[in-house]
Design an enzyme around this catalytic site. Structure first.
Site, PDB file in Angstrom:
ATOM      1  N   ASP A  45      14.128   1.730  14.303  1.00  0.00           N
ATOM      2  CA  ASP A  45      13.520   1.933  13.414  1.00  0.00           C
ATOM      3  C   ASP A  45      12.809   0.584  12.664  1.00  0.00           C
ATOM      4  O   ASP A  45      13.864   0.019  13.143  1.00  0.00           O
ATOM      5  CB  ASP A  45      14.438   2.451  11.914  1.00  0.00           C
ATOM      6  CG  ASP A  45      13.353   2.388  10.643  1.00  0.00           C
ATOM      7  OD1 ASP A  45      13.320   2.713  10.169  1.00  0.00           O
ATOM      8  OD2 ASP A  45      13.782   1.466   9.769  1.00  0.00           O
ATOM      9  N   TYR A  50       8.772  -6.101   8.002  1.00  0.00           N
ATOM     10  CA  TYR A  50       9.976  -6.206   8.328  1.00  0.00           C
ATOM     11  C   TYR A  50       9.529  -7.621   8.199  1.00  0.00           C
ATOM     12  O   TYR A  50      10.198  -9.088   9.002  1.00  0.00           O
ATOM     13  CB  TYR A  50      10.322  -5.878   9.627  1.00  0.00           C
ATOM     14  CG  TYR A  50      11.031  -4.325   8.221  1.00  0.00           C
ATOM     15  CD1 TYR A  50      11.147  -4.584   7.538  1.00  0.00           C
ATOM     16  CD2 TYR A  50      11.496  -3.222   8.946  1.00  0.00           C
ATOM     17  CE1 TYR A  50      11.724  -3.055   6.675  1.00  0.00           C
ATOM     18  CE2 TYR A  50      12.038  -2.508   9.023  1.00  0.00           C
ATOM     19  CZ  TYR A  50      12.597  -2.403   7.637  1.00  0.00           C
ATOM     20  OH  TYR A  50      12.826  -0.824   6.715  1.00  0.00           O
ATOM     21  N   LYS A  78       5.998   2.419   9.151  1.00  0.00           N
ATOM     22  CA  LYS A  78       6.443   2.445   7.417  1.00  0.00           C
ATOM     23  C   LYS A  78       4.827   2.010   7.315  1.00  0.00           C
ATOM     24  O   LYS A  78       4.701   0.839   7.728  1.00  0.00           O
ATOM     25  CB  LYS A  78       7.470   2.024   7.027  1.00  0.00           C
ATOM     26  CG  LYS A  78       8.861   2.916   7.102  1.00  0.00           C
ATOM     27  CD  LYS A  78       9.645   1.922   6.591  1.00  0.00           C
ATOM     28  CE  LYS A  78      11.210   2.463   6.919  1.00  0.00           C
ATOM     29  NZ  LYS A  78      11.204   1.834   8.186  1.00  0.00           N
ATOM     30  N   HIS A 109       6.765   3.752   2.338  1.00  0.00           N
ATOM     31  CA  HIS A 109       7.491   2.535   1.992  1.00  0.00           C
ATOM     32  C   HIS A 109       8.248   2.625   1.139  1.00  0.00           C
ATOM     33  O   HIS A 109       9.153   2.898   0.669  1.00  0.00           O
ATOM     34  CB  HIS A 109       7.586   1.070   2.855  1.00  0.00           C
ATOM     35  CG  HIS A 109       8.435   0.441   3.354  1.00  0.00           C
ATOM     36  ND1 HIS A 109       8.359  -0.352   4.222  1.00  0.00           N
ATOM     37  CD2 HIS A 109      10.012   0.464   2.905  1.00  0.00           C
ATOM     38  CE1 HIS A 109       9.666  -1.756   5.275  1.00  0.00           C
ATOM     39  NE2 HIS A 109      10.596  -0.712   4.022  1.00  0.00           N
TER      40      HIS A 109
END
Length: 309
Positions: A45, A50, A78, A109
């Site tokens: 994931d 990020y 996402k 997200h």
């Protein structure tokens, strides 16, 4: 444990245990992903937000070079909030970083739009330091774009993340494609049962993140978790991961430590007594108004969660 799967509303299989990459430090992500994938994990994931998908891609490439097949790995990414009005562009960025032609699941997200022309690609801010959010955005418009990218083949399935019951109830009556997944923070201190129940009713699979609470595992010392861990002769983390599987959810375990990556694969079957004890703990926290949501960025938007009015 890593070979257990669930079936999505698309008919595809999704692993019950996944490897999370949020907050993994630069320089550690690639080797952690490579280790996890070559040691049994079949779901990875990630997310554009990020800031480490290049390294996730490096880790996947290294694992594939060792003989792991791309089609055996379920990759999740996402679309970030600055790309909610240009979803395909956001997906293309993710694919380029990951070094892939497609992802298996692409998620919204958070259901909001931050200024796509703001001061930063990920976290645009106003002069006063607040996040630069477009207030008249409708998350249903974003879902229309998600449905459009599904038709491109660049993702095998689409879903949502951080959707409350309220937002799902706004989306579902007009969605042409029912989300395959809702990825939410889920643990005994935040069971979010109203969301879990609605998703179960509508055939939307729950993917649980932050199963330990947050960094440092604050739930490791919760009394019922400790008691159940002793009973089964396992670590508290095993109980918290097992809790989500007992609920029929996919759960994400994150670590860059090889030993912990291995230990997170250990799952126990919680019996009715165990589940009742954890449910009673959750109910007591709810009654006392002490539910704990550890992941709630300062967007300044009411998303409809009961614990965050």
């Amino acid at each position: 444990m890593t070979d257990r799967t669930y079936t999505l509303n698309t008919g595809a299989k999704i692993p019950a245990l996944g490897f999370g990459t949020w907050q993994s430090a630069p320089g550690e992500v690639a080797s952690a992903v490579e280790y996890a994938v070559t040691h049994g994990y079949r779901l990875v994931d990630g997310a554009y937000c990020y800031g480490n998908e290049d390294e996730v891609g490096q880790g996947l490439k290294a694992a594939f070079a060792k003989g792991i097949k791309r089609e055996d790995i379920f990759v999740v990414s996402k679309v970030w909030t600055t790309y909610a009005t240009r979803v395909e562009e956001g997906l293309n960025k993710c694919l380029k970083s990951l070094g892939l032609d497609y992802v298996d699941l692409f998620l919204v997200h958070w259901p909001l739009l931050m200024n796509p022309n703001g001061t930063d690609d990920r976290f645009p801010k106003l002069p006063n330091g607040e996040r630069d959010i477009i207030r008249d955005y409708n998350h249903i418009d974003g879902w229309r774009q998600m449905e459009a990218v599904l038709a491109t083949g660049k993702t095998k399935a689409i879903g949502v993340s951080n959707y409350s019951k309220k937002y799902l109830e706004e989306l579902l009556p007009v969605a042409k494609v029912v989300p395959a997944v809702n990825q939410i923070e889920n643990h005994p201190a935040l069971p979010q049962q109203e969301i879990v129940d609605l998703c179960r009713e509508k055939g939307i699979h729950i993917m649980a993140y932050s199963p330990f609470g947050s960094t440092g595992g604050p739930l490791f010392t919760a009394e019922p978790i400790v008691e159940i861990a002793k009973k089964h002769n396992v670590q508290p983390g095993t109980v918290l991961l097992s809790y989500n599987l007992a609920r029929g959810s996919t759960v994400l375990a994150k670590s860059v430590n090889n030993a912990r990556i291995e230990s997170n694969k250990t799952i126990v079957d919680l019996d009715d007594e165990d589940k009742a004890k954890i449910d009673a703990y959750s109910a007591q926290l709810t009654k006392e108004g002490k539910l704990q949501r550890f992941v709630y960025p300062p967007f300044g938007i009411a998303f409809g969660f009961p614990d965050k009015p």
